[in-house]
Design a protein around this motif. Structure first.
Motif, PDB file in Angstrom:
ATOM      1  N   GLU B 440      59.378  29.626  80.086  1.00 18.30           N
ATOM      2  CA  GLU B 440      60.626  29.069  79.598  1.00 18.30           C
ATOM      3  C   GLU B 440      60.786  29.372  78.101  1.00 18.30           C
ATOM      4  O   GLU B 440      61.848  29.795  77.634  1.00 18.30           O
ATOM      5  N   GLN B 441      59.699  29.175  77.364  1.00 21.62           N
ATOM      6  CA  GLN B 441      59.722  29.461  75.915  1.00 21.62           C
ATOM      7  C   GLN B 441      60.021  30.939  75.670  1.00 21.62           C
ATOM      8  O   GLN B 441      60.827  31.293  74.810  1.00 21.62           O
ATOM      9  N   ASN B 442      59.360  31.790  76.439  1.00 24.63           N
ATOM     10  CA  ASN B 442      59.586  33.230  76.273  1.00 24.63           C
ATOM     11  C   ASN B 442      61.046  33.588  76.512  1.00 24.63           C
ATOM     12  O   ASN B 442      61.652  34.339  75.751  1.00 24.63           O
ATOM     13  N   GLU B 443      61.578  33.012  77.575  1.00 27.49           N
ATOM     14  CA  GLU B 443      62.953  33.307  77.962  1.00 27.49           C
ATOM     15  C   GLU B 443      63.919  32.888  76.849  1.00 27.49           C
ATOM     16  O   GLU B 443      64.800  33.643  76.435  1.00 27.49           O
ATOM     17  N   LEU B 444      63.705  31.673  76.360  1.00 24.87           N
ATOM     18  CA  LEU B 444      64.557  31.153  75.295  1.00 24.87           C
ATOM     19  C   LEU B 444      64.412  31.979  74.012  1.00 24.87           C
ATOM     20  O   LEU B 444      65.404  32.318  73.347  1.00 24.87           O
ATOM     21  N   THR B 445      63.182  32.277  73.649  1.00 26.80           N
ATOM     22  CA  THR B 445      62.940  33.010  72.400  1.00 26.80           C
ATOM     23  C   THR B 445      63.576  34.396  72.468  1.00 26.80           C
ATOM     24  O   THR B 445      64.185  34.863  71.505  1.00 26.80           O
ATOM     25  N   LYS B 446      63.443  35.055  73.610  1.00 29.92           N
ATOM     26  CA  LYS B 446      64.061  36.375  73.797  1.00 29.92           C
ATOM     27  C   LYS B 446      65.577  36.289  73.625  1.00 29.92           C
ATOM     28  O   LYS B 446      66.185  37.110  72.943  1.00 29.92           O
TER      29      LYS B 446
END
Lengths: 503, 503
Positions: B440-446
């Motif tokens: 989820e963090q990766n998705e948001l950060t991207k």
């Protein structure tokens, strides 16, 4: 240094540089300093506090200038030239202003795109076959390297990996394939001739492959022949070795010989047919002479067989008015470069690269970052026009013809060893009477050459070809004019006569 | 272009460049052009006739500028910087004026000697061990390369040949020795870590040796450890392979990790003792972070184990105010470079080289010719003084500390992944609530990162470390000032909040 101080420093530097160029022939072309001269003039440690520019600029004339060999002097006739031109200098100025490490397209699209465009301009102006155009049928194209040494090391690595990839294509297990490649790599041989520039041998050292030189002979004008190549390839294969790469030279270092491209193409068509597995990659090293291809009288003849070869390079910084460094390399298949040299990192991920529509030139070369070198090429081509570049080549060829005519007129003193070709003349002293031995001629020519160097008014290189010690005369430095040639020749005559008198 | 026209063109260019720098932050830091934009703006063929400079200069703003990524903008926070400074630009100007291919000492003694001197200055200022001084006990010294990639390829070739030379020293027959070297070469492995810059893998591809990466772990801060190195070496030897070279990194590309130099030195002392046959050459790649060594607070700690290693390099063009390109490489034994890379030609023969008293730097590098790059280093060091260079490093470290403090204050939005270290901070979005998953963090950060790129007011890089997508913030571009940091951070907050709102 703020921008006002920079402006003052830069204009003051510009003025000093212009005066340097305008009075350059008043300076002794080579320095007289002893090894270690500069260490005596500079502090052992870096200064702790900053110094004003005026103090620094003063040191250029006082401390640096005495150790400069003036490559731009009209009295510089040595090696091959390193050209400098005002548009080239402006190109460097702007390139520096845009400082960045343009390793991929997104790092500055203009850096990549201008390079592709001006290299296509050059390929067309040089009458190179379409395979070397970025828009050509074989997905080739051009790239700017710093020097021929880098260009050759790069294409040799690409050739090596292409050869090994094809040779081991049937092995599917990755470890097994790595082992097979390692074993096979040990059998590979890169070829040049005994007259090829050392860059090829050095590239083989870098790439970790064997190196062999095809012998050249005086009766072939020190050019590699098809016959010589055939013998070498057959002998190597007889030993279980595998030639995979060849440097063919257009304009050798010693005497500007041109290897027999037709003969080479013919032998390879038989022994290692182009386009087939096991083909031998042929790179044409035209480091110096390549610039002549801007003239139709050269390019209609000399590029004839290039469509059968794999890559070509020439240094625009030698004879085509672009400041050092600028070696233009053209390849038939850019994929061969990227297959060998492409690496990636998560940090480099970007949409433009992912789209596959852009060129990331870092994969066409050894360095990662790159300078904006196409700017100076663009400025030079636009300032001179193709017509101006042709005149530059032709003027220099005419200067060399004039020099060679003077040499011939003094056949009592001199004998031409090779040339004039591509504005290079190699000559020697004839010696006393008709029957002087080669040893005697060599001895005299060496003595005469040392006398010219010690005198210091002009600077030339010497070489040894086929056992002959020869002096090379190359009047292609940008500032050489017709009125320089006779005085240069007079210095040589004077040195020859004195040497003879003392002998 | 005559000298008067050049003077006008150069001053007009200077003025335009100064305005460019003074207004650079008004420009969008990255271009919005599409691939192929420039081809539409330029003619397909080179012009036949020369054009006046005014027309050319106009095209810089009209055609080139839209395709420039402004590395000197204070809004450029991506990758690592490419520094530019006015003294550095003056260095390039003078270097261009002296254009020549300084491949050996006699080509311009000042080019060689100034390089040796300023590199000794740097070695001292960086507190490098005496083995890297030209006057040190091991006959080492420094040389300027263009990029770290060239430096690493060069030392790897030297390490490979040294290893093979020692391994086959007992074989006297030349052919037999060549065969033995070829066979042995196939077993050689160059090592880095999974966080090492791709330059090491690329160098192995160039040198024709195998490459393996030691794994790094999040709990070690993505640094290579002695333990990891030991496991890799033992596993390779178990397979009959021979590790001969290692890149140890000071400041990795992703997060500026520093490999465990003490642990590496310890393991190698046991498994491949330095100075003995079969030793593993350790190169310290400090491409970016190395410039920090000009400050005692870094150099008293970080150079502790360097006396057990073989070479070190850093790019002054990244963080030390010298314009691209300028990678300074230091080696413990210069003989290892020349043994691997020296080649000669009759045309290069000269008394200075024969005397053995001079350095011919072409044998310390891949290219043959070389630019006068030490001039810009000299100008920068003298203009800023060591004190000024230290301030530059410390100011940038403080900017990054300030940024990281803001990130920590918004722990509702962000989490630091690594740093701040050497002025680099890697961070990610925390996600909603306490329990957001890594995915989820990766998705948001991207998504947030793409929003920042599209917005275009600032330019940062992203990376992936240990499965975490992180944004890298590096405020070391020369023009970044304290007043820029808060607005930059606000842009990131705005993007994060919008991304969250949309999620």
């Amino acid at each position: 240094m703020d921008s006002q101080q920079f402006r003052e420093a830069a204009i003051s530097s510009l003025d000093q540089i212009i005066i340097y160029y305008e009075t350059i022939e008043d300076r002794r072309v080579t320095p007289t300093v002893e090894p270690g001269y500069l260490r005596k003039l500079l502090p052992e440690e870096a200064p702790q506090e900053g110094e004003p520019w005026a103090d620094i600029q003063k040191d250029i004339e006082a401390k640096i200038m005495p150790g400069i060999t003036h490559w731009q002097s009209p009295n510089f006739l040595a090696w091959f030239p390193s050209s400098s031109s005002y548009p080239g200098m402006l190109g460097e100025m702007w390139s520096t202003a845009f400082t960045g490490a343009a390793f991929n397209w997104i790092c500055s699209p203009a850096v990549t795109e201008l390079e592709t465009i001006v290299l296509d301009w050059i390929a067309r102006a040089f009458n190179l076959p379409p395979c070397f155009l970025s828009t050509g049928p074989t997905n080739g194209g051009g790239v700017i390297h710093g020097t021929t040494s880098e260009a050759i090391a790069t294409v040799m690595v690409a050739a090596r990996d292409k050869y090994l990839r094809e040779a081991t294509a049937q092995i599917t297990d990755e470890d097994e394939r790595e082992d097979a490649i390692a074993l096979r790599r040990g059998r590979l041989v890169a070829l040049g001739s005994t007259a090829t520039h050392s860059a090829t041998k050095k590239a083989a050292q870098i790439a970790g492959v064997r190196h062999r030189a095809v012998s050249v002979r005086a009766e072939d004008g020190y050019a590699m022949t098809g016959k010589g190549l055939r013998e070498t390839i057959e002998a190597l294969r007889g030993r279980g070795l595998e030639p995979f790469y060849l440097t063919a030279t257009m304009g050798t270092t010693d005497v500007c010989a041109v290897d027999d491209m037709a003969g080479i193409a013919e032998v390879l068509a038989e022994l290692a047919p182009p386009g087939q597995k096991g083909e031998i990659w042929v790179h044409v090293d035209a480091a110096y002479a390549g610039s002549s291809l801007v003239c139709p009288e050269y390019n209609t003849v000399l590029t004839t067989h290039f469509d059968r070869f794999h890559s070509f390079n020439t240094n625009l910084h030698k004879w085509l008015l672009v400041n050092f460094d600028c070696s233009v390399l053209f390849v038939r298949s850019r994929r061969d470069l990227t297959d060998a040299l492409s690496v990636t990192l998560p940090i480099l991920q970007n949409a433009a690269t992912d789209s596959g529509l852009v060129t990331d030139y870092r994969d066409w070369q050894i360095p990662f970052g790159r300078r904006f070198r196409s700017l100076k090429v663009w400025f030079v081509i636009r300032s001179y026009g193709i017509a101006g570049l042709r005149s530059h080549i032709r003027d220099r060829v005419a200067l060399a013809e004039g020099f060679a005519a003077m040499v011939r007129e003094r056949s009592d003193l001199f004998e031409i060893v090779a040339g004039p070709v591509f504005a290079l003349t190699a000559f020697k002293m004839r010696g006393r009477g008709e029957g002087a031995s080669l040893d005697e001629q060599n001895e005299l020519t060496k003595k005469m050459y040392e006398r010219v160097l010690a005198d210091g008014r002009i600077f030339l290189s010497s070489t040894v070809v086929g056992g002959t010690f020869a002096i090379r005369h190359n009047p292609t430095a940008v500032l050489v004019r017709e009125h320089h040639v006779k005085p240069h020749f007079d210095i040589l005559v004077e040195a020859a006569e004195k040497t003879l008198a003392e002998a």
